[in-house]
Design a protein around this motif. Structure first.
Motif, PDB file in Angstrom:
ATOM      1  N   ARG A 186       0.838  -1.211   0.000  1.00  0.00           N
ATOM      2  CA  ARG A 186       0.000   0.000   0.000  1.00  0.00           C
ATOM      3  C   ARG A 186       0.866   1.252   0.000  1.00  0.00           C
ATOM      4  N   LYS A 187       1.903   1.265   0.807  1.00  0.00           N
ATOM      5  CA  LYS A 187       2.773   2.443   0.898  1.00  0.00           C
ATOM      6  C   LYS A 187       3.531   2.672  -0.394  1.00  0.00           C
ATOM      7  N   LEU A 188       4.076   1.610  -0.980  1.00  0.00           N
ATOM      8  CA  LEU A 188       4.824   1.756  -2.223  1.00  0.00           C
ATOM      9  C   LEU A 188       3.928   2.193  -3.381  1.00  0.00           C
ATOM     10  N   ALA A 189       2.658   1.799  -3.342  1.00  0.00           N
ATOM     11  CA  ALA A 189       1.717   2.189  -4.395  1.00  0.00           C
ATOM     12  C   ALA A 189       1.195   3.602  -4.196  1.00  0.00           C
ATOM     13  N   GLY A 190       1.528   4.220  -3.062  1.00  0.00           N
ATOM     14  CA  GLY A 190       1.076   5.581  -2.810  1.00  0.00           C
ATOM     15  C   GLY A 190      -0.389   5.685  -2.451  1.00  0.00           C
ATOM     16  N   ILE A 191      -0.951   4.629  -1.890  1.00  0.00           N
ATOM     17  CA  ILE A 191      -2.363   4.625  -1.499  1.00  0.00           C
ATOM     18  C   ILE A 191      -2.469   5.120  -0.061  1.00  0.00           C
ATOM     19  N   THR A 221      -8.304   2.731  13.492  1.00  0.00           N
ATOM     20  CA  THR A 221      -9.437   2.588  12.585  1.00  0.00           C
ATOM     21  C   THR A 221      -9.075   3.325  11.315  1.00  0.00           C
ATOM     22  N   ARG A 222      -8.802   2.580  10.254  1.00  0.00           N
ATOM     23  CA  ARG A 222      -8.346   3.194   9.013  1.00  0.00           C
ATOM     24  C   ARG A 222      -8.898   2.440   7.809  1.00  0.00           C
ATOM     25  N   LEU A 223      -9.106   3.186   6.728  1.00  0.00           N
ATOM     26  CA  LEU A 223      -9.642   2.615   5.493  1.00  0.00           C
ATOM     27  C   LEU A 223      -8.861   3.204   4.323  1.00  0.00           C
ATOM     28  N   ALA A 224      -8.327   2.339   3.476  1.00  0.00           N
ATOM     29  CA  ALA A 224      -7.509   2.796   2.356  1.00  0.00           C
ATOM     30  C   ALA A 224      -8.303   3.724   1.438  1.00  0.00           C
ATOM     31  N   ASP A 225      -7.590   4.710   0.886  1.00  0.00           N
ATOM     32  CA  ASP A 225      -8.217   5.633  -0.071  1.00  0.00           C
ATOM     33  C   ASP A 225      -8.888   4.887  -1.209  1.00  0.00           C
ATOM     34  N   ARG A 226      -8.253   3.827  -1.641  1.00  0.00           N
ATOM     35  CA  ARG A 226      -8.764   3.006  -2.727  1.00  0.00           C
ATOM     36  C   ARG A 226      -8.203   1.611  -2.555  1.00  0.00           C
ATOM     37  N   PHE A 227      -8.933   0.627  -3.006  1.00  0.00           N
ATOM     38  CA  PHE A 227      -8.496  -0.764  -2.908  1.00  0.00           C
ATOM     39  C   PHE A 227      -7.712  -1.205  -4.146  1.00  0.00           C
ATOM     40  N   LEU A 281      -3.555  -4.181  -6.132  1.00  0.00           N
ATOM     41  CA  LEU A 281      -4.797  -4.290  -5.368  1.00  0.00           C
ATOM     42  C   LEU A 281      -4.487  -4.647  -3.922  1.00  0.00           C
ATOM     43  N   LEU A 282      -5.442  -4.363  -3.035  1.00  0.00           N
ATOM     44  CA  LEU A 282      -5.275  -4.625  -1.604  1.00  0.00           C
ATOM     45  C   LEU A 282      -6.405  -5.504  -1.097  1.00  0.00           C
ATOM     46  N   VAL A 283      -6.074  -6.401  -0.167  1.00  0.00           N
ATOM     47  CA  VAL A 283      -7.086  -7.201   0.511  1.00  0.00           C
ATOM     48  C   VAL A 283      -6.798  -7.207   2.013  1.00  0.00           C
ATOM     49  N   GLY A 284      -7.842  -7.462   2.802  1.00  0.00           N
ATOM     50  CA  GLY A 284      -7.678  -7.636   4.235  1.00  0.00           C
ATOM     51  C   GLY A 284      -7.171  -6.384   4.931  1.00  0.00           C
ATOM     52  N   ASP A 285      -6.317  -6.577   5.950  1.00  0.00           N
ATOM     53  CA  ASP A 285      -5.849  -5.458   6.763  1.00  0.00           C
ATOM     54  C   ASP A 285      -5.048  -4.447   5.956  1.00  0.00           C
ATOM     55  N   ALA A 286      -4.514  -4.828   4.832  1.00  0.00           N
ATOM     56  CA  ALA A 286      -3.833  -3.851   3.983  1.00  0.00           C
ATOM     57  C   ALA A 286      -4.800  -2.783   3.489  1.00  0.00           C
ATOM     58  N   ALA A 287      -6.089  -3.127   3.417  1.00  0.00           N
ATOM     59  CA  ALA A 287      -7.109  -2.199   2.934  1.00  0.00           C
ATOM     60  C   ALA A 287      -7.912  -1.560   4.056  1.00  0.00           C
ATOM     61  N   HIS A 288      -7.951  -2.210   5.227  1.00  0.00           N
ATOM     62  CA  HIS A 288      -8.775  -1.690   6.316  1.00  0.00           C
ATOM     63  C   HIS A 288      -8.343  -2.288   7.649  1.00  0.00           C
ATOM     64  N   VAL A 289      -8.281  -1.461   8.678  1.00  0.00           N
ATOM     65  CA  VAL A 289      -8.035  -1.937  10.035  1.00  0.00           C
ATOM     66  C   VAL A 289      -9.084  -1.322  10.950  1.00  0.00           C
TER      67      VAL A 289
END
Length: 508
Positions: A160-165, A282-288, A294-302
């Motif tokens: 997620r960090k490397l993709a700039g999300i 409590t966090r939600l990725a800007d985009r999946f 693409l992101l799944v699981g905790d990479a996309a939401h905690v």
């Protein structure tokens, strides 16, 4: 070039790898840890994911045949009496996460998935055709090119960090949790309920979140591994670098319950859990999705772990993405199919964030919260409220955008059994789309001939809430009918659904 690289060999990454392999794609899984972790991060599964595992034949590997839904659960440290619900779909599977991971590793190996342990994603660039990644392995760094990269590498996702999300949300650091495997004197365990007899509190039920004005207490006597957990609202930051001890756990219990609980060291072979955690995110990725990443699981939401929704959400992310990504790699459908992944899964994540935040508010200290809990307790005696929350907690209320006005369209396909005794769960082991035709000879399979290479047709008789259903690989209904002889209009909507989700037909 690889078709798909998955960063992360936790449950979500492994589940996605298995789903892709079932669809004919052999992904490469990279895991930075050299060996599977011995830390037990979750104690079981709650909700639709239990039925999902049954539909892949994985439940039997963990605990035998699937059982009935749970008679009770908790919401905000209040008892949820599920016998009041008309339709109870809240299943519980009390199996440690490390056992779930071990089972998925075994399944992935059977399906020919390669897992490279000790290999960490360190860089990525992408263009319209591929993703180029840098990997640090035991023997040095190397590069890979892949058509798609999926980050299943947790809340601190490097992908997620490397993709700039972006990962906006809130971090709350005023709570402190302690969890330990421990023994409890047998004389304190109530023989009738299995709960703890604590002076001043009576019997605290097992596996129940027990709130006081100073914190939260949980006694969880899992077979062979009793867990004791506390959470306190400290109102201050602290230095948590020092190793945790059982004495620290005992002191926390004393502060939360106002009574001593003489816990002792755990019995049996380890690893044993002894963990301190401060705060929650409590966090939600800007985009999946960002292009081919693409992101799944905790990479996309905690979110808070209260109610145990994490693996329910993450594993269903993986299954929801797997069949779509495989179809795109095979070239059977437009790439736009991947856009529906975020469109479907993000609202589900938003609802999990909502109800975990609501539950966190209900367990907080303060007289106003105590009054709110009293009111909420009254509401939880209403069957309609119990049904609503049970569906929310299990994920049974999820409905993807329907293509027709049939009430089943977009919803999880109901469990059913054919007249010959075959369960729907036995028909879905291959993860292929299913057209279930229970009509009186309407021959709906004729409409699906152009998709025979992608869609299986099952005919027969069944006691079902529809005479026909098109079921996606992730278990959700894409089309349904109540007619024994669907007219041309309904047949057309079936063909539209087939093309929408599974691509253009092949000329026969």
């Amino acid at each position: 070039m690889e078709d798909v690289v998955i960063a992360g060999a936790g449950p979500n990454g492994l589940m996605l790898a298995c789903e892709l392999a079932l669809a004919g794609i052999r992904p490469l899984v990279l895991e930075r840890l050299p060996e599977p972790t011995t830390e037990n991060r979750a104690n079981g599964l709650v909700g639709q994911v239990v039925r999902l595992l049954d539909r892949r034949g994985l439940h039997e590997r963990l605990a035998g045949p699937i059982g009935p839904a749970a008679p009770a659960f908790v919401f905000g440290a209040m008892r949820l009496d599920l016998t009041l619900a008309e339709h109870n779909s809240l299943n519980i599977l009390g199996v440690p996460q490390r056992q779930i991971e071990a089972m998925l590793v075994e399944r992935a190996a059977e399906l020919g998935v390669e897992i490279r342990r000790g290999h960490e994603l360190t860089g990525l660039t992408q263009d319209a055709e591929a993703v180029t990644i840098d990997v640090a392995g035991p023997d040095g760094t190397y590069g890979l090119t892949t058509r798609y990269l999926v980050g299943a590498d947790g809340g601190k996702s490097v992908t997620r960090k490397l993709a700039g999300i972006g990962f906006p949300g809130v971090t709350e650091d005023r709570t402190l949790s302690h969890t330990a495997n421990a023994t409890v004197p047998a004389e304190l365990v109530d023989p009738a309920s299995g709960g703890l007899q604590v002076p001043g509190h009576g019997v605290i039920p097992p596996f129940f979140h027990y709130r006081t004005e100073t914190g939260l207490f949980v006694f969880a006597p899992f077979p062979g591994r009793t867990l004791v957990t506390t959470m306190e609202w400290t109102g201050e930051e602290g230095d948590d670098e020092r190793p945790m001890t059982l004495d620290e756990q005992r002191a926390s219990i004393r502060r939360v319950l106002g009574a001593d609980l003489p816990i002792g060291p755990p019995e049996g072979d380890g690893p044993h859990l002894l963990r301190r955690l401060r705060g929650r995110n409590t966090r939600l990725a800007d985009r999946f999705r960002d292009g081919r990443v693409l992101l799944v699981g905790d990479a996309a939401h905690v979110h808070s772990a209260i109610g145990g929704p994490g693996l329910n959400l993450g594993l269903q992310d993986a299954v929801g993405l797997g069949w779509k990504l495989a179809a795109v790699v095979h070239g059977r459908v437009p790439a736009g199919l991947l856009d529906t992944y975020e469109g479907e899964r993000r609202p589900v994540a938003e609802r999990v964030v909502m109800h975990t935040q609501a539950q966190s508010a209900l367990i907080a200290p303060g007289g106003e919260v105590t009054a709110l809990r009293e009111l909420f307790g009254e509401l939880l005696r209403q069957p309609s409220t119990v049904q609503h929350i049970a569906d929310l907690m299990s994920g049974a209320d999820v409905r993807y955008e329907p293509g027709t006005d049939h009430p089943l369209d977009g919803r999880w396909a109901p469990d059913l059994e054919l007249a010959d005794g075959t369960r729907l769960a036995e028909l879905t082991r291959s993860a292929r789309p299913l057209l279930l035709d229970f009509t009186a000879g309407a021959s709906l399979g004729d409409e699906a001939k152009g998709w025979a290479d992608r869609v299986d047709v099952v005919t027969g008789k069944a006691s079902a809430p529809a005479t026909a259903m098109l079921v996606r690989p992730d278990g959700y209904v894409a089309w349904a009918s109540d007619s024994d002889d669907p007219d041309e209009g309904e047949r057309k909507t079936l063909r539209v659904a087939l093309e929408r989700w599974f691509g253009s037909p092949v000329d026969m």
